[in-house]
Design an enzyme around this catalytic site. Structure first.
Site: not given
Length: 753
Positions: A111, A158, A193, A467, A529, A657, A659-660
């Site tokens: 800004d 930020d 901790r 699935r 999808n 895979h 990606q999964q």
């Protein structure tokens, strides 16, 4: 000096603190400017380059911004100039810009930088008059450049600009913070901790709050909402309750600008001292500091700044001397044009609200999602008490969680949120192991607040997923399982098959009364999808995994001329492919929504050969796994290789895979938590009303959407297993603009975002 026949010149500069993603914005501004027939210039080191002139202002070409998407910082440099705000500094900056014929600027900064830019814009006519009086410019030059036209992009980790959902760099900073929190939580749990972690945010608690929610932390301090008097006791009691409920570690997040209601700063060291004094805790302080600004930008901080830079170049080229300046921001994944000074003033007002003790206004200024996340964090982090829900209208109701469809990172986060928020409502929460087959087999167990401890950042799905969804022959057994386990409601978190399975139960209620329970579907699919939501849990993580893999693939080509053809998952939805293409600078993407013809592939091959002849060393092609019909990834690679005639070599890669896999990103953790919060409320409302409707929920245009499951097919292309309307397809035209200089474009038809 510019002459009448020279192209329009645009300057681009980065100013103030650096932010990951600035390079993506610079690249998009430069390349869009070139594609629209104008000449871009880099103003080096922010306004210091404008004041200094000479080499501080340099022309840029297409290759000047090549291979920078993955780099942190800013290649054109940034600095806070002391000279620029002075009259002499502005006179020098104006004279040096005019020497190159520049009267249009894209400024990327915070800004303060944007405010200084606007002051420079307002002073421009008087600066020209003084420069003419002193003989530094001619009257012809002044007449040719009567006003300075600007467009602003906000680069700030930020995320503190009021009016935009996300500023450049904020998502990457969250990535750095989450890496630290995930690492610290494991060592904290090992030793039982407490860690107190300080993150950036002088007047804005975005990073602190979102990392606290996404990291499963116990307590957070944000500037917008200082804790009430006696916060020390409240914090200690909450941490003790968490340990009693089964937590092995405690994590407290402190924004650097946190303070109490008397205006006294709350530091991480002070919080640590309180814990050691009151609880005898061996607490440790970690101050993350500037590591939050460093490293590679996330996928989001590549593709979104690319869109912002594209839009900013269009904005400033179309501007007239009468145009009001705008900040190009983001609202609900759409480009938004915000009045510059109004946005800056609204942002600065937050600090005034805090100083005046008007915390409600400060929180409201950050937007509804910020306020909602404050409440969500309180609910998620507070362990349940025995008497808390004695009066709950849904007390003793049993709600089960089920995953179905392919694995999506963030499923564990969503399940954890469902358990903790369900318990907060007074429900008994159940987990179904192994999806619909698990329900068929009666693999149902009760889940406690402590059982889901540690799930917030874990990849995979602790409950398992499958699935398979119910066949007609299995419905009777599934109904018996629902009855025998006394399941009163069902939260289904998953992908396309999850929705199909839930829809089947809704359709068959007349024959199987056990299905007359409220069912709510929550979208979780890397394919993105699903109906009723513009984004699905897991998609952001999948894009980041894809981009990380493609980064490594591109590096392997650094010593040769090479075309890479990479196959991306997504089934019949091209979201992963397109967004990954934008984030990696891919030259070509093939999507199942627009199957390519043989003529189109031949044309693309010709463009590729031409680009290599012109000096290109790398060409990246992404193909969705279901795109192009019989033209497979291997076939495309063979065609490109055959036509290369030894000019370049071709390699193919199926990303697969990976990606999964991996832990969910901060974005996916936050979205999972937000979606499940709303989904649980929908389900509770059904239970209270005694109704049993089916729902699927999501986010559309940034707003929560609740849709009837019975009408799900109205939104779907069932053949291709994707929604009929996909918002992200509107971004497809940006790729050839910013990545394919050899491909002709019709500038008159180039649409705005």
């Amino acid at each position: 000096m510019a002459t009448e026949n020279t192209p329009v010149r645009i300057g681009v500069l980065t100013s103030g603190g650096d932010a990951q993603g600035m390079n993506a914005a610079v690249r998009a501004v430069v390349r869009t400017t070139l594609r629209l027939g104008a000449q871009p210039y880099a103003v080096m080191e922010g306004w210091a380059g404008a004041v200094a002139g000479g080499e501080g202002i340099r022309p840029l070409n297409w290759d000047s911004v090549g291979s920078i998407l993955h780099r942190g910082g800013t290649i054109i440099g940034t600095a806070r100039s002391k000279e620029f705000p002075t009259r002499e500094g502005m006179l020098s900056a104006a004279a040096n810009l005019l020497e190159h014929g520049i009267d249009r600027l894209v400024v990327i900064g915070g800004d303060g930088s944007l405010t200084g830019t606007n002051e420079f814009r307002k002073a421009w006519p008087s600066l020209l008059a003084e420069l003419m009086t002193t003989g530094r410019i001619t009257s012809e030059v002044a007449a040719a450049h009567p006003q300075l036209m600007i467009a602003g992009l906000v680069g700030s980790i930020d995320n503190d600009l009021v009016g935009t959902d996300m500023t450049i760099g904020a998502d990457s900073a969250l990535h750095r913070i989450m890496e630290a929190i995930d690492s610290l939580s494991s060592t904290a749990a090992s030793h039982q901790r407490t860690f107190v972690i300080e993150v950036m945010g002088r007047h804005c608690g975005y990073l602190a709050l979102m990392s606290a929610v996404a990291g499963g932390c116990d307590y957070v301090f944000v500037p917008e909402l200082p804790p009430a008097d006696g916060w020390e006791e409240d914090m200690c009691n909450k941490l003790q309750a968490g340990r009693a409920a089964g937590r092995r570690d405690s994590l407290v997040i402190v924004a650097e600008g946190a303070q109490d209601r008397e205006g006294n700063q709350i530091t991480a060291a002070h919080v640590c001292d309180v814990l050691e004094e009151r609880l005898g805790e061996d607490a440790r302080v970690t101050i993350l500091g500037h590591v939050q600004r460093g490293g590679r930008p996330s996928a989001y901080d590549r593709w979104m700044p690319t869109l912002l830079g594209y839009a900013a170049a269009q904005e400033v080229l179309r501007a007239t001397p009468e145009s009001e300046p705008h900040i190009i921001g983001v609202r609900h994944n759409r480009i938004a044009h915000l009045p510059l000074m109004e946005s800056v003033e609204n942002t600065r007002a937050v600090a005034s609200y805090i100083k005046d003790g008007d915390y409600e206004a400060a929180v409201a200024a950050r937007g509804t999602s910020f306020a909602q996340m404050l409440q969500i964090f309180e609910n998620m982090s507070t362990p349940p008490s025995q008497s808390r829900h004695d009066d709950s209208p849904v007390k003793d109701k049993r709600v089960a969680i089920l995953h179905a469809g392919g694995l999506a990172p963030g499923m564990n986060t969503a399940a954890r949120a469902a358990v903790r928020l369900g318990i907060d409502h007074g429900l008994t929460m159940l987990g179904i192991e192994g999806g619909f087959p698990g329900l068929l087999d009666g693999a149902v167990k009760e889940l406690s607040w402590a059982d889901v401890e540690g799930w917030v950042g874990e990849g995979g799905a602790a409950l398992g997923t499958h699935r398979e969804y119910p066949t007609i022959e299995q419905l009777y057994s599934i109904g018996r399982s629902l009855e025998s386990n006394h399941i009163d409601g069902l939260i289904v978190i998953g992908g396309f098959n999850a929705y199909l399975g839930a829809h089947t139960l809704i359709k068959e209620r007349d024959r199987y009364p056990a299905f007359n329970i409220p069912i709510v579907c929550v979208p979780a699919s890397i394919d993105n999808n699903l109906p009723g939501s513009e984004l699905s849990i897991g998609a952001d993580t999948a894009v980041n995994s894809t981009v990380s893999t493609l980064d490594a693939i591109k590096l392997s080509a650094s010593a040769s001329k090479r075309c890479f053809v990479a196959e991306v998952m997504g089934r019949r939805c091209g979201y992963l492919t397109l967004i990954s293409g934008l984030a990696t600078g891919a030259e070509k993407v093939y999507l199942p929504e627009h199957d390519a013809s043989l003529d189109e592939i031949a044309s693309a091959t010709s463009d590729m050969v031409k680009s290599f002849r012109d000096g290109r060393r790398l060409y990246l092609v992404l193909r969705n796994e279901a795109a192009c019909g019989l033209y497979s990834t291997k076939l495309l690679a063979d065609v490109f290789a055959q036509e290369s005639n030894g000019l370049y070599d071709v390699r193919e890669s199926v990303i697969g895979h990976v990606q999964q896999g991996g832990n969910p990103t901060a974005f996916d953790r936050l979205m999972a938590t937000r979606l499940v919060t709303n989904a649980m409320q929908v389900l509770v409302d059904e239970l209270v009303a005694g109704t049993a409707r089916g729902h699927y929920v999501g986010l559309v245009n940034g707003e929560f959407r609740d849709s009837p499951l019975a009408h799900m097919n109205d939104e779907l292309d069932l053949v291709n297993r994707r929604p009929r309307d996909q918002w992200w397809l509107r971004l497809e035209h940006v790729i050839p603009v910013v990545s394919q200089d050899e491909v002709a474009i019709d500038k008159s038809k180039l649409p705005p975002l």
